[in-house]
Motif scaffolding. Sequence first.
Motif, short mmCIF file in Angstrom:
data_model
loop_
_atom_site.label_atom_id
_atom_site.label_comp_id
_atom_site.label_asym_id
_atom_site.label_seq_id
_atom_site.Cartn_x
_atom_site.Cartn_y
_atom_site.Cartn_z
N PRO A 196 1.13 -1.17 -0.05
CA PRO A 196 -0.15 0.27 -0.15
C PRO A 196 0.83 1.47 -0.23
O PRO A 196 0.36 2.42 -0.34
CB PRO A 196 -0.93 -0.47 0.79
CG PRO A 196 -0.10 -1.36 2.20
CD PRO A 196 0.39 -2.48 1.75
N ARG A 581 -8.97 -1.92 1.80
CA ARG A 581 -8.83 -1.58 0.67
C ARG A 581 -8.41 -2.79 -0.72
O ARG A 581 -8.54 -2.25 -2.13
CB ARG A 581 -7.13 -1.63 0.69
CG ARG A 581 -6.20 -1.31 -0.08
CD ARG A 581 -4.91 -0.74 0.41
NE ARG A 581 -3.58 -0.22 -0.37
CZ ARG A 581 -3.05 -0.84 -1.35
NH1 ARG A 581 -3.50 -1.69 -1.30
NH2 ARG A 581 -2.41 0.13 -2.07
N ASP A 593 -8.98 5.85 -1.80
CA ASP A 593 -8.04 6.27 -0.71
C ASP A 593 -8.03 7.27 0.26
O ASP A 593 -7.23 7.72 1.03
CB ASP A 593 -6.56 6.67 -1.65
CG ASP A 593 -6.34 8.03 -2.00
OD1 ASP A 593 -7.51 8.48 -2.25
OD2 ASP A 593 -6.02 8.81 -2.73
N TYR A 614 -3.93 5.42 3.02
CA TYR A 614 -4.96 6.13 3.02
C TYR A 614 -4.74 7.17 3.26
O TYR A 614 -3.51 7.67 4.00
CB TYR A 614 -5.64 5.79 4.25
CG TYR A 614 -6.73 4.37 3.09
CD1 TYR A 614 -6.49 4.60 2.11
CD2 TYR A 614 -7.59 4.11 3.81
CE1 TYR A 614 -7.73 3.09 1.40
CE2 TYR A 614 -8.32 2.57 3.75
CZ TYR A 614 -7.82 2.75 2.40
OH TYR A 614 -9.19 1.07 1.92
#
Length: 967
Positions: A196, A581, A593, A614
């Motif tokens: 991520p 996610r 996000d 995020y």
Amino acid sequence: MERTVTPRETAYDPYDFANRRHIGPSPEEIQAMLETVGAASLDALIDETVPSDIRQSRPLDLPSPLSERGALDRLRETANKNRVLTSLIGQGYHGTIMPPAIQRNILENPAWYTAYTPYQPEISQGRLEALLNFQTLVADLTALDIANASLLDEATAAAEAMALAHRVTKTKANAFFVDAQCLPQTIAVLKTRAEPLGWEIIVGDPFVDLEPDKVFGAIFQYPGVEGAFHDYSGVIAALHESKAFAVVAADPLALALLKPPGEMGADAAVGTMQRFGMPMGYGGPHAAYIAVKEAHKRALPGRLVGVSIDARGNRAYRLALQTREQHIRRQNATSNICTAQVLPAVIASMYAVFHGPRGLRAIAERVHRKAARLAEGLESLGFKISPGAFFDTITVDVGPYQGLVMKNAVDNGVNLRKVGADRIGITVDERTRPDTLEAVWRAFGGDQLAYSDDYPDSRLPRTLIRQSAYLTHPVFHMNRAESEMTRYMRRLADRDLALDRAMIPLGSCTMKLNATAEMLPITWPQFAEIHPFAPADQALGYAEMIEDLSEKLCEITGYDAFSMQPNSGAQGEYAGLLTIRAYHKARGEGHRDVCLIPASAHGTNPASATMCGYKVVVVGTDEIGGIDVDDFRAKAEENAANLAAAMITYPSTHGVFEETVRAVCDITHANGGQVYLDGANMNALVGLARPGEIGADVGHLNLHKTFCIPHGGGGPGMGPIGVRAHMIPFLPGHPETGGNAMTVSAAPYGSACVLAISWSYLLMMAGAGLTQATRVAILSANYIAARLSAAYDVLYTGSNGRVAHECIVDTRPLHASADVTVDDVAKRLIDCGFHPPTMSWPVPGTLMIEPTESETKEELDRFCDAMLAIREEALAIEQGRYHRTNNPLKNAPHTVEDLIGEWERPYSRECACFPAGAFRVDKYWPPVNRVDNVHGDRHLVCSCPPIESYVKAEPTKTKETARVSND
């Protein structure tokens, strides 16, 4: 026609002792408390407190409660379905021997396992000393400058080291190199953490595939999963030339014999201390370690114990550099660490004290001799062994006979490890005995081989034999007679205040009873001695327990499935957001996000969101402490194209059941997001409302809060996540068990051994008991609010003037009128024999109080009497009867030392040491006066200093930092 049964009509017998195990107030006390709060009945109080539109429509559908004996019989029956073989699987988990003195006096002692995180140093000196010993142990073994007070497991420690590397390096590279010989679960967790954040993971041979100028860091396993080890000095030097960071994942027992990472130039070392006395437990709990060079001490993740002084200049321990705590940094956090593994770390430190450096070296030498004997026997049978040099692990080439040998091994009571299609890995350990080696030889066809006491040739290369000393501090050289060890552990325990002494009224942290009967099964061999990667048919008892626990938690929460993998509440947040996610990505909406988080949320919430890549958008709160729905709606609509999630805590961290929670969930869903409901306050919901029915899509539970796993002084914890049906395909997986590629912990079921505690709790409480516990928790909080409301403002209440399971008491007016800070109130409560409530969170200058259902009315009254007496002392300052800077509040806490010598303070010694609430005969005496935090940070010492360095120093004025745990 069948009548509908409501929760209040379920069969709960208040005079049944088994049902009342966790519920402190007697029926008569409950009635008296209801009169104080002005409620006609417990049902009426709940109706006034919990919004009707979130109440569940039926009672919990759980089996009838079991007695203690019945529950233990059920657990014994389940445990016996596990088959305890000798596991030589290795891969980061080893057989070990916990000295019985440590088992009885630490692991099984409520003075150690019921304590809270040592944020209040004056009442945590015993744990802090044990953790300082742990840090010294790790720093010495790794030959690095500073170590923290433990992490969750080796895999997550490696992920933290990777994040640290990215944070401190100046290279522009965006890739991290991973030694192919790293543990498979470590590689999986590293990939999960990196993805991520947009970091590339390169897996390969460090001597062939590593290009230092292409990476910001690298990690090497020492020894590797197949047994080989190398001197990485040259590779590390090349990394440093490219301004990259070097991490070594090292077996701490091997470091008793082998050249340590620090002497190779490593910037950091990580690993697990499991084999220092903690059983495998099907995966945990185990203390991981991380150590770094001096230059990186302020970037080191997690908690750090340091040495400071108290108000008299005496030596005192405390948590150092606490502004690094992630809930303080919120969306600027670099990690969401909130739980350490304190109890396992204490056990590891005591294991080192018990054995000392010579004992550790002897254990390591015996382990190596066993591995060498094993290798010699297999070589005599004609098998090819690799590597040529090894510590405790060998890999055997068996060609097409892998399956046959593995089966033979199991038939002989031994588990081995498959390596590829034609090799077998074997790791010996402290528990390996001569008959174990003979069983392995039989599995390979060596029925005639017999164990010999002759010393085999060493398989350790001379160039890598450790030359440097370790564990030189006197604590590791004390007389290790059991009498002295037992007294040492007792002395440390006596310096602390845990639930076995008094109420710990911490808001947000739910310090409730950890019943002895629930704790017993974790030391049974059928639970404790199972390897997390043992064949599934050897862990049928675990499978049954985990399945039944999951079903019960689904019934309680309204979720459709649970993952038991997360090792803490904060890790549960992280895993839950990763699940969201993955859900969006599978729907072709991976661009989402944005995460909406109320300003009042737990500090780990924004930290977890940041780790998932995020963007955090903070939502304001309204005048009564709830989510500002208009602000929430505006920000949800503004970010609708990219909205991924909203994270909410229910009841709110302000201690109120917000009546707009369904609206918040609906707004999130209408704008394309998913709702994460933080389960930290589930103690106010069980049996009354189910998050899955309110509108949450995913959320974690703190099993070490609501479901009775003890806090252990700051860990272990468990934070399993529950999800609605549409999220099930995206729950965490594991390289050993399959499923989703997302892996957040080293073991498939986290710290699986402690799940037996929560399962026991549910078996004994059942639906009616759980619901009554929730109702009494709400009553207890409202009782405290009612008793204190005349002396202190209670900041937030619901529409009917009620609080949830906790309340926030405002001490800020005392600062204005009497120069009395929230710190002063907290330290004075220590004189009264209490652990202070949560300080300055979520509102600075306040106390957040959570009594739980476990405390009797007598204990609640003792606490209230203490708080009211403190208000009277502040009044005496306001009226000039007490000096403004020299008074019982400013000088608290007082120690035994205050009873001797000259007394020049303008109040009596009796007033100082025996305030309202304090016991006369059984008084708790803090071992130090108020600790000087500023001095500790200015003179940072985080390992055991030499005895002669403990001299009195001049205290400085200090102000304590606000902090609270989501775990």
